[in-house]
Write a protein that holds these residues in place. Structure first.
Motif, PDB file in Angstrom:
ATOM      1  N   TRP A 475     -21.928  58.986  12.655  1.00 50.07           N
ATOM      2  CA  TRP A 475     -21.081  59.304  13.804  1.00 50.07           C
ATOM      3  C   TRP A 475     -19.610  59.296  13.413  1.00 50.07           C
ATOM      4  O   TRP A 475     -18.830  60.124  13.884  1.00 50.07           O
ATOM      5  N   ARG A 476     -19.243  58.388  12.527  1.00 46.92           N
ATOM      6  CA  ARG A 476     -17.853  58.308  12.087  1.00 46.92           C
ATOM      7  C   ARG A 476     -17.464  59.551  11.288  1.00 46.92           C
ATOM      8  O   ARG A 476     -16.363  60.102  11.453  1.00 46.92           O
ATOM      9  N   ILE A 477     -18.360  60.012  10.430  1.00 43.36           N
ATOM     10  CA  ILE A 477     -18.092  61.207   9.628  1.00 43.36           C
ATOM     11  C   ILE A 477     -17.875  62.413  10.538  1.00 43.36           C
ATOM     12  O   ILE A 477     -16.912  63.185  10.382  1.00 43.36           O
ATOM     13  N   VAL A 478     -18.784  62.589  11.518  1.00 37.73           N
ATOM     14  CA  VAL A 478     -18.675  63.729  12.444  1.00 37.73           C
ATOM     15  C   VAL A 478     -17.369  63.658  13.219  1.00 37.73           C
ATOM     16  O   VAL A 478     -16.655  64.666  13.366  1.00 37.73           O
ATOM     17  N   CYS A 479     -17.032  62.482  13.715  1.00 32.79           N
ATOM     18  CA  CYS A 479     -15.805  62.342  14.506  1.00 32.79           C
ATOM     19  C   CYS A 479     -14.561  62.604  13.661  1.00 32.79           C
ATOM     20  O   CYS A 479     -13.577  63.191  14.149  1.00 32.79           O
ATOM     21  N   ASP A 480     -14.573  62.182  12.412  1.00 30.94           N
ATOM     22  CA  ASP A 480     -13.427  62.435  11.540  1.00 30.94           C
ATOM     23  C   ASP A 480     -13.240  63.929  11.278  1.00 30.94           C
ATOM     24  O   ASP A 480     -12.110  64.426  11.229  1.00 30.94           O
ATOM     25  N   VAL A 481     -14.341  64.655  11.120  1.00 32.48           N
ATOM     26  CA  VAL A 481     -14.245  66.104  10.951  1.00 32.48           C
ATOM     27  C   VAL A 481     -13.769  66.751  12.249  1.00 32.48           C
ATOM     28  O   VAL A 481     -12.905  67.643  12.241  1.00 32.48           O
ATOM     29  N   GLY A 486      -9.133  69.640  15.266  1.00 24.52           N
ATOM     30  CA  GLY A 486      -8.290  69.730  16.449  1.00 24.52           C
ATOM     31  C   GLY A 486      -8.883  69.168  17.714  1.00 24.52           C
ATOM     32  O   GLY A 486      -8.328  69.354  18.794  1.00 24.52           O
ATOM     33  N   PHE A 487     -10.021  68.455  17.595  1.00 25.10           N
ATOM     34  CA  PHE A 487     -10.716  67.955  18.771  1.00 25.10           C
ATOM     35  C   PHE A 487     -10.655  66.432  18.869  1.00 25.10           C
ATOM     36  O   PHE A 487     -11.543  65.795  19.447  1.00 25.10           O
ATOM     37  N   GLY A 488      -9.638  65.838  18.306  1.00 22.80           N
ATOM     38  CA  GLY A 488      -9.564  64.391  18.180  1.00 22.80           C
ATOM     39  C   GLY A 488      -9.660  63.643  19.493  1.00 22.80           C
ATOM     40  O   GLY A 488     -10.287  62.582  19.567  1.00 22.80           O
ATOM     41  N   ASP A 489      -9.056  64.169  20.549  1.00 24.40           N
ATOM     42  CA  ASP A 489      -9.066  63.452  21.827  1.00 24.40           C
ATOM     43  C   ASP A 489     -10.479  63.259  22.364  1.00 24.40           C
ATOM     44  O   ASP A 489     -10.773  62.259  23.027  1.00 24.40           O
ATOM     45  N   ALA A 490     -11.360  64.203  22.102  1.00 26.48           N
ATOM     46  CA  ALA A 490     -12.731  64.121  22.604  1.00 26.48           C
ATOM     47  C   ALA A 490     -13.649  63.308  21.691  1.00 26.48           C
ATOM     48  O   ALA A 490     -14.793  63.026  22.062  1.00 26.48           O
ATOM     49  N   PHE A 491     -13.138  62.926  20.530  1.00 21.85           N
ATOM     50  CA  PHE A 491     -13.956  62.197  19.554  1.00 21.85           C
ATOM     51  C   PHE A 491     -13.224  60.959  19.044  1.00 21.85           C
ATOM     52  O   PHE A 491     -13.344  60.590  17.882  1.00 21.85           O
TER      53      PHE A 491
END
Length: 548
Positions: A475-481, A486-491
C-alpha cells in the motif's frame, strides 16, 4: 535479554484463513502454532501452515529497488515508475496502462491499487490472478443473489448431515476444513459425497464417489434439480416468497436432464450411483455443497455454480444452519480483493459499472471526477493487449503470470515486448526477469493489514518481523507512486488503519440496505481497536454486529 513475544496473525496460504500465533525468540528464531481462539481453525494447522517459520529466510528476496537489473534508491525507482505511467497516459490515454494484482495482497493494498487505477488514472484495467480461480463464482453469486455473497459459514459444515464436495480436493487444498468435516462425520454420522473425475485423497473417506466425466457437472446438477421437482421435494413456499424465474430454470433442467438414465449416460456414471446421490440430497435437509476450483476453472464455470445454487434454492436449503452452497477460495485474500473491486468488471465495494449511479457515488466519495466509466481488460485480454502494444506500461503486484497464466509462453513473449514493466514482489520469479523496475515488497511476517477468508471473516495479518532490507508495504508503494503522479491528496494515508476506515466507509456510503457488503460499523474504528481487531464476519453495519 528481551523476552520472546507472540503475535496473533493469519496464515498466508489458502482461503481457509487460519489463525496463527508467531513467536519470535530473543535470538530472532521464529516458531508458529495454530491460534486456538481463531474461529477458522481453533488451533489446527495443515503441514504448510505448520512450516511457515521455514519460509522466512531471505534467499531469493530482492532487498532494494532495481532499475534494469542494477540496484537503485527508492526515490529514483518511484520517480521512474510515476514518470513512465504518466507519460503513457498523456500520450496514449488511460487505457494504455494496467495493473495485474494478486489474492496475496492485503485488503488495504488492494484498495489503494484499485482506487488509483479506477479513480484517478481513469481506467478499469486492473485485474487479479483471482480471475483465474474465483471469477466464475463471483458471476454465479451475482446471477443468483444480485451480489457476490457467500451464503454460508464454516460452522455450517459441523451442522450438516450431508456434505457434497464437488470440484474440490479438500483433503489436500483445504485440509483444516476437511478435518472439520471428518470430525463432523465421526460425531453425527454426516454423509460425504465427492464429485470428481479423479479419485483424490478426499474420496478416500467419502460415502459415495461420483467419478463423472470432465465437464458434465451442469448435467448432473440439472438432473438433480429436475429430480427434486419431479419427486415433489422442492420447497414451494420458499420458491414463491424468495425467488424468481424458478419455473423457467426447472423447465430447462428437465429438458437437459429428463431422466436418471440420461444423466448417467451423459456423465459416464452408473445409474444406481446417480439415483443414490439424488435420493440422499432429496432426503437430507441439512445439506452443504462445497465447491472450488474444479467447478470454477472452466469455460462453463458460472453455469456450474448456478446449477449447484439452483438445487439449494429449490429446496430452501440456504441461509440456515447446516445448509447452503459454499464456495471455498484458493488464495488467502481472494475475497478481500472482490470486496474492494479488484476485478476489471467491478467498480468498488460490491458496486459495478452497470449502474451509472454507482459510478457517480464512488466518484463523489473518492472525489475523483475522472473515474473509469466502463469495465476494463480481464486477465487474459489484458496480456493480449500487452502483446499487441495497446498496453504500454504494466505493473504486476505479488503474482507470477509468466508461469501461472494460461498460454504462459505467450504471456512471457508479451512481457518481453512491453514498453515498461514494473514488478513489486517478495521474491524473484519468472516474471521479475522481465521487470524494468523491480520493487521489494514486504512479506508475510512483515505485512500489516486485513484479509477476508472464504466465509467472509475478516482477520488481521500483523507484523512480527521488521521489513527485510529496504522492502516496503504494497500500500505504501502504491501511494508513493500515486503522489508522484499528482494524486497525493487522495493517497495521503500514514497507516493501513486509515485505508481500512475508508474502505469501510465506502461500503456504507449511501447504502440503505441495497448492498449486503457493509462494513459501516468500522468506518470510525480507532487505531487501538484496529490493532486488537478480532476475527469477525461481515456484514457489520453496526459496531460489534456479527452476521452469518
Amino acid at each position: 535479554m528481551e523476552e520472546a513475544r507472540e503475535v496473533r496473525t493469519t496464515c498466508p496460504y489458502c482461503g481457509v484463513g487460519c489463525g496463527v500465533l508467531a513467536k519470535v525468540a530473543a535470538d530472532g528464531t521464529t516458531t508458529v502454532r495454530g491460534d486456538p481462539d481463531h474461529p477458522a481453525n481453533f488451533g489446527r494447522l495443515c503441514s504448510k501452515g505448520s512450516a511457515l517459520a521455514e519460509t522466512l529466510g531471505l534467499q531469493g528476496r530482492p532487498l532494494q529497488p532495481e532499475i534494469g537489473g542494477r540496484q537503485a534508491g527508492w526515490d529514483e525507482a518511484l520517480d521512474l515508475v510515476a514518470e513512465k505511467f504518466s507519460r503513457a497516459i498523456a500520450e496514449h490515454g488511460p487505457d494504455s496502462v494496467a495493473f495485474y494484482v494478486s489474492g496475496q495482497l492485503l485488503t488495504e493494498d488492494y484498495y489503494v491499487a484499485n482506487k488509483l487505477m479506477k479513480g484517478f488514472v481513469g481506467s478499469a484495467n486492473i485485474d487479479t490472478n483471482s480471475r483465474l480461480c474465483m471469477a466464475s463464482s463471483v458471476a454465479g453469486h451475482r446471477r443468483a443473489f444480485g451480489e457476490d455473497i457467500v451464503p454460508g459459514v464454516y460452522e455450517d459444515l459441523e451442522c450438516a448431515d450431508l456434505i457434497v464436495l464437488t470440484g474440490s480436493n479438500t483433503a489436500w487444498c483445504h485440509p483444516v476444513l476437511y478435518q472439520r468435516m471428518l470430525a463432523t462425520r465421526r460425531e453425527r454420522g454426516t454423509k460425504i459425497v465427492v464429485i470428481d473425475p479423479r479419485r483424490t485423497a478426499t474420496a478416500d473417506e467419502c460415502d459415495l464417489h461420483l467419478a463423472l466425466d470432465p465437464g458434465t457437472d451442469v448435467l448432473l446438477f440439472n438432473g438433480l434439480l429436475a429430480y427434486l421437482v419431479q419427486s415433489g421435494m422442492s420447497d414451494t413456499d420458499f420458491i414463491r416468497d424468495n425467488t424468481s424465474g424458478f419455473d423457467a430454470a426447472a423447465a430447462l433442467a428437465g429438458a437437459d436432464a429428463p431422466s436418471i438414465a440420461r444423466v448417467a449416460k451423459g456423465c459416464g456414471l452408473a445409474a444406481a450411483d446417480v439415483q443414490a446421490f439424488y435420493d440422499l440430497f432429496a432426503d437430507t435437509d441439512r445439506t452443504v455443497t462445497v465447491y472450488s476450483q474444479g467447478v470454477n476453472q472452466s469455460a462453463h464455470g458460472t453455469d456450474k455454480v448456478n446449477a449447484i445454487i439452483n438445487c439449494h434454492l429449490a429446496t430452501g436449503r440456504i441461509g440456515k444452519p447446516g445448509m447452503g452452497p459454499f464456495s471455498v477460495t484458493g488464495q488467502p485474500n481472494a475475497m478481500g480483493g472482490r470486496e474492494v473491486g479488484g476485478l476489471a468488471n467491478q467498480l468498488a465495494a460490491h458496486m459495478d459499472f452497470a449502474d451509472e449511479a454507482n459510478i457517480d457515488r464512488v466518484s463523489r466519495f473518492w472525489k475523483a471526477p475522472d473515474i473509469a466509466r466502463r469495465v476494463g481488460l480481464k486477465a487474459v485480454d489484458m496480456f493480449q493487449a500487452v502483446a499487441d502494444g495497446r498496453i504500454k506500461a504494466l505493473w504486476v503486484m505479488g503474482t507470477n503470470p509468466a508461469v501461472s497464466m494460461p498460454e504462459a509462453s505467450r504471456v512471457r513473449a508479451a512481457l518481453a515486448k512491453c514498453d515498461f514493466v514494473v514488478v513489486s514482489d517478495v521474491t524473484r520469479t519468472d516474471t521479475t526477469r522481465y521487470a524494468d523496475v523491480l520493487l521489494p515488497a514486504a512479506a508475510w511476517g512483515e505485512k500489516d493489514g486485513t484479509v477476508t477468508n472464504s466465509e467472509r471473516r475478516i482477520s488481521r495479518q500483523r507484523p512480527f518481523l521488521p521489513p527485510a532490507g529496504e522492502a516496503r508495504a504494497d500500500w505504501r508503494i502504491v501511494c508513493d507512486v500515486a503522489a508522484r503522479m499528482g494524486f497525493g491528496d487522495a493517497f495521503a494515508y500514514q497507516s493501513p488503519v486509515e485505508i481500512f476506515r475508508e474502505h469501510a466507509a465506502l461500503s456504507a456510503f449511501e447504502n440503505r440496505g441495497e448492498r449486503l457488503f457493509d462494513l459501516g460499523g468500522f468506518a470510525d474504528l480507532a487505531d487501538e481497536d484496529y490493532s486488537t481487531f478480532a476475527p469477525r464476519l461481515w456484514p457489520a453495519s453496526e459496531r460489534g454486529e456479527q452476521q452469518t
